[in-house]
Write an enzyme that holds these catalytic residues in place. Structure first.
Site, PDB file in Angstrom:
ATOM      1  N   LEU A 132       0.903  -1.298   0.140  1.00 30.11           N
ATOM      2  CA  LEU A 132      -0.012   0.117  -0.060  1.00 30.11           C
ATOM      3  C   LEU A 132       0.921   1.241  -0.008  1.00 30.11           C
ATOM      4  O   LEU A 132       0.536   2.369  -0.319  1.00 30.11           O
ATOM      5  CB  LEU A 132      -0.775   0.052   1.291  1.00 30.11           C
ATOM      6  CG  LEU A 132      -2.030  -0.969   1.157  1.00 30.11           C
ATOM      7  CD1 LEU A 132      -2.524  -0.984   2.672  1.00 30.11           C
ATOM      8  CD2 LEU A 132      -2.931  -0.654   0.177  1.00 30.11           C
ATOM      9  N   GLY A 133       2.122   1.175   0.476  1.00 25.60           N
ATOM     10  CA  GLY A 133       3.106   2.314   0.466  1.00 25.60           C
ATOM     11  C   GLY A 133       4.096   2.074   1.460  1.00 25.60           C
ATOM     12  O   GLY A 133       4.381   1.053   1.983  1.00 25.60           O
ATOM     13  N   ASN A 136       9.099   6.100   5.960  1.00 18.58           N
ATOM     14  CA  ASN A 136      10.434   6.299   6.526  1.00 18.58           C
ATOM     15  C   ASN A 136      10.819   5.136   7.202  1.00 18.58           C
ATOM     16  O   ASN A 136      12.054   4.552   7.137  1.00 18.58           O
ATOM     17  CB  ASN A 136      10.729   7.466   7.510  1.00 18.58           C
ATOM     18  CG  ASN A 136      10.692   8.929   6.309  1.00 18.58           C
ATOM     19  OD1 ASN A 136      11.310   8.793   5.346  1.00 18.58           O
ATOM     20  ND2 ASN A 136       9.702   9.569   6.638  1.00 18.58           N
ATOM     21  N   GLY A 137       9.761   4.628   8.012  1.00 16.89           N
ATOM     22  CA  GLY A 137      10.079   3.541   8.821  1.00 16.89           C
ATOM     23  C   GLY A 137       9.921   2.003   8.363  1.00 16.89           C
ATOM     24  O   GLY A 137      10.760   1.205   8.493  1.00 16.89           O
ATOM     25  N   VAL A 140       3.792  -0.776   4.104  1.00 17.85           N
ATOM     26  CA  VAL A 140       2.699  -1.103   4.466  1.00 17.85           C
ATOM     27  C   VAL A 140       2.019  -2.278   3.534  1.00 17.85           C
ATOM     28  O   VAL A 140       2.203  -1.610   2.385  1.00 17.85           O
ATOM     29  CB  VAL A 140       1.690   0.172   4.691  1.00 17.85           C
ATOM     30  CG1 VAL A 140       0.200  -0.514   5.173  1.00 17.85           C
ATOM     31  CG2 VAL A 140       2.222   1.059   6.055  1.00 17.85           C
ATOM     32  N   LYS A 155       1.838  -3.050   8.837  1.00 17.59           N
ATOM     33  CA  LYS A 155       2.930  -2.231   8.548  1.00 17.59           C
ATOM     34  C   LYS A 155       4.145  -2.954   9.092  1.00 17.59           C
ATOM     35  O   LYS A 155       4.211  -3.760  10.331  1.00 17.59           O
ATOM     36  CB  LYS A 155       3.035  -1.110   9.609  1.00 17.59           C
ATOM     37  CG  LYS A 155       3.943   0.021   9.453  1.00 17.59           C
ATOM     38  CD  LYS A 155       3.588   1.308   9.778  1.00 17.59           C
ATOM     39  CE  LYS A 155       4.609   2.243   9.618  1.00 17.59           C
ATOM     40  NZ  LYS A 155       4.097   3.727   9.786  1.00 17.59           N
ATOM     41  N   ASP A 243       2.913  12.900  15.331  1.00 13.14           N
ATOM     42  CA  ASP A 243       3.247  12.728  14.004  1.00 13.14           C
ATOM     43  C   ASP A 243       1.873  12.958  12.864  1.00 13.14           C
ATOM     44  O   ASP A 243       1.518  12.238  11.996  1.00 13.14           O
ATOM     45  CB  ASP A 243       3.683  11.198  13.594  1.00 13.14           C
ATOM     46  CG  ASP A 243       4.657  11.033  12.198  1.00 13.14           C
ATOM     47  OD1 ASP A 243       4.871  12.015  11.758  1.00 13.14           O
ATOM     48  OD2 ASP A 243       4.879   9.954  11.851  1.00 13.14           O
TER      49      ASP A 243
HETATM   50  P1  ATP Z   1       6.182   8.211   7.592  1.00 12.84           P
HETATM   51  O1  ATP Z   1       7.079   6.757   7.649  1.00 12.84           O
HETATM   52  O2  ATP Z   1       7.133   9.231   7.501  1.00 12.84           O
HETATM   53  O3  ATP Z   1       5.321   8.094   8.866  1.00 12.84           O
HETATM   54  P2  ATP Z   1       4.027   7.414   5.671  1.00 12.84           P
HETATM   55  O4  ATP Z   1       2.937   7.699   6.964  1.00 12.84           O
HETATM   56  O5  ATP Z   1       3.706   8.197   4.612  1.00 12.84           O
HETATM   57  O6  ATP Z   1       5.449   8.347   6.222  1.00 12.84           O
HETATM   58  P3  ATP Z   1       3.652   4.770   6.334  1.00 12.84           P
HETATM   59  O7  ATP Z   1       3.085   5.134   7.628  1.00 12.84           O
HETATM   60  O8  ATP Z   1       4.579   3.614   6.229  1.00 12.84           O
HETATM   61  O9  ATP Z   1       4.283   6.070   5.764  1.00 12.84           O
HETATM   62  O10 ATP Z   1       2.372   4.424   5.317  1.00 12.84           O
HETATM   63  C1  ATP Z   1       2.619   4.342   3.913  1.00 12.84           C
HETATM   64  C2  ATP Z   1       1.495   4.449   3.086  1.00 12.84           C
HETATM   65  O11 ATP Z   1       0.616   3.428   3.566  1.00 12.84           O
HETATM   66  C3  ATP Z   1       0.649   5.531   3.640  1.00 12.84           C
HETATM   67  O12 ATP Z   1       0.736   6.560   3.099  1.00 12.84           O
HETATM   68  C4  ATP Z   1      -0.825   5.104   3.176  1.00 12.84           C
HETATM   69  O13 ATP Z   1      -0.968   5.516   1.904  1.00 12.84           O
HETATM   70  C5  ATP Z   1      -0.901   3.588   3.596  1.00 12.84           C
HETATM   71  N1  ATP Z   1      -1.593   3.049   4.611  1.00 12.84           N
HETATM   72  C6  ATP Z   1      -1.058   3.091   5.881  1.00 12.84           C
HETATM   73  N2  ATP Z   1      -1.783   2.535   6.733  1.00 12.84           N
HETATM   74  C7  ATP Z   1      -2.845   2.190   6.005  1.00 12.84           C
HETATM   75  C8  ATP Z   1      -4.300   1.481   6.460  1.00 12.84           C
HETATM   76  N3  ATP Z   1      -4.466   1.245   7.583  1.00 12.84           N
HETATM   77  N4  ATP Z   1      -5.068   1.405   5.331  1.00 12.84           N
HETATM   78  C9  ATP Z   1      -4.754   1.799   3.998  1.00 12.84           C
HETATM   79  N5  ATP Z   1      -3.494   2.301   3.669  1.00 12.84           N
HETATM   80  C10 ATP Z   1      -2.672   2.408   4.680  1.00 12.84           C
HETATM   81 MG    MG Z   2       2.092   6.778   8.496  1.00 14.84          MG
END
Ligand code: ATP
Ligand code: MG
Length: 409
Positions: A132-133, A136-137, A140, A155, A243
């Protein structure tokens, strides 16, 4: 008014629906003459009448893929009824007799170390689907939980840490089992496999707000209400989000808006920070300069996030966020040194401009406190429980994205 009848034959006319309460002793059907007048406390009262021995605080219904959705408020009740009426109309058009609306009462339990959603997750019960994405850490994934028959977002964060630290993180994450708010992403479970932690949460089919461009003010207003309510809930548990940013605000096609990735585990945050160096561009000036911070820092992040979502670009034009939100500290110095940006008045309502300006006051104490945030006229105006506005907008954007992807293929 709700009338009970033993389970059996039922007749429905256009406005009338039948709600089937699933109790441990059998089903109880109740006929509701005018669903639009039904409110949450009436229905809860009706459930308590048929289950007097239980302390029912909420109930659930099943969506089209069998996922259980919790109803705890008038807003969520409205969403359930509109979902059910749409399904019922479709069934009628196909010449079928609509099934009653089945609801599953949920008995309240005292908070403690337990999964309030009753879902036990083991690593081998998870089928990973698409990514899904990536943040930085970690990464997902959309995933399917075979036993719970539920779609999840998992995640996965690689962490090279000792078993002692792993235990500390797991114990710090325990507070998530107690978080129970419609504005906070539901946490199901977390586990370590080798040097990776997997955090399993509810999947939101609209994804995060960072990928939506220039959200119109009437939609943004409803989103802001949910974000402020979610933060107020976290603050009431003495949790700072730490955050707040568009990628940590998730939406779904039911029009729900939920916060995710709040920093409940200091150890987890520290362990990730060791690998990924940089400063978050949504942080309040006092955090960027390394001073003490509190709730007011979350309020700044609300302001800068909503300003970005309204403008469709990061409010400091000199800060180019290419990928992710972490930046070298020097690049963010302008947030500390300069006057905060202000939304152009001609394009946005005065109330919205005032809301953002107040959230982005340089002096933390001058930003609105929780009560003042909820009482701000911008929030009050959009606090109408109208989930349909967000739902329709999410559906339209997803449709447009599918069409663009289709025409590119
Ligand atoms: P950072 O690591 O700086 O917090 P971030 O929030 O973009 O950045 P992640 O928290 O790893 O990174 O999430 C990556 C992506 O996964 C998000 O931008 C979102 O699009 C998707 N995502 C995260 N959680 C969910 C969820 N519960 N349902 C659907 N998509 C999600
Ligand atoms: Mg996030």
């Amino acid at each position: 008014m709700i009338y009970f009848s033993p389970r059996g034959i039922f007749i429905m006319d256009a406005g009338r629906i039948v709600i089937r309460i699933k109790t441990p002793l059998g089903d109880m059907d109740s006929s509701v003459d005018c669903p639009s007048l039904l409110n949450f406390s009436d229905l809860l009262g009706a459930i308590r009448d048929v289950m007097p021995e239980a302390t029912v605080t909420a109930f659930e219904y099943e969506d089209e893929v069998g996922d259980r959705i919790t109803v705890r408020s008038d807003e969520e009740l409205k969403a359930m009824l509109s979902y059910y009426c749409a399904t019922m109309n479709e069934e009628r058009l196909n010449g079928q007799l609509p099934e009653p609306l089945q609801i599953f009462p949920r008995a309240g339990k005292t908070p403690g170390i337990r999964n309030i959603h009753g879902l036990k997750i083991n690593a081998h019960d998870i089928q990973y689907q698409e990514q899904l994405g990536q943040g930085n850490g970690g990464t997902v994934y959309k995933a399917y939980h075979l036993l719970g028959k539920r779609v999840l977002a998992v995640k996965v964060i690689p962490l090279d840490i000792t078993v002692e630290l792993q235990k500390q993180i797991m114990s710090e994450l325990e507070i998530l089992y107690k978080c129970d708010s419609p504005y906070i992403i539901t946490f199901f479970s977390a586990f370590f496999v080798e040097n990776r932690i997997s955090i399993c949460t509810e999947f939101m089919d609209g994804g995060s707000l960072d990928v939506y461009k220039r959200i119109p003010e009437h939609v943004l207003g409803r989103i802001a209400v949910a974000v402020v309510k979610g933060l107020t809930y976290l603050w009431s548990l003495k949790i700072l989000h730490r955050d707040v940013k568009p990628s940590n605000m998730l939406v779904n096609t039911r029009g729900q808006v939920k916060l995710c990735d709040f920093g409940v585990s200091t150890q987890l945050v520290n362990s990730i920070a060791k690998t990924y160096v940089g400063t978050n561009a949504y942080m309040a000036p006092e955090r960027i300069s390394g001073e003490q911070y509190g709730i007011h820092a979350d309020v700044w992040s609300v302001g800068i996030s909503f300003m970005e979502l309204a403008l469709g670009m990061f409010p400091y034009p000199q800060i180019q966020k290419n990928q992710g939100s972490l930046m070298p500290l020097q690049l963010l110095q302008c947030i500390v040194d300069e006057d905060p940006p202000v939304l152009p008045a001609g394009q946005f309502s005065e109330m919205f401009v005032h809301f953002i300006t107040q959230c982005m006051r340089r002096q933390p104490k001058e930003r609105p406190a929780p009560n003042n945030l909820m009482g701000h006229s911008f929030i009050v105006q959009y606090n109408d429980g109208n989930a349909e506005v967000v739902s329709m907008w999410v559906c339209r954007c997803l449709e447009a994205r599918r069409n663009t992807a289709g025409s590119r293929a």
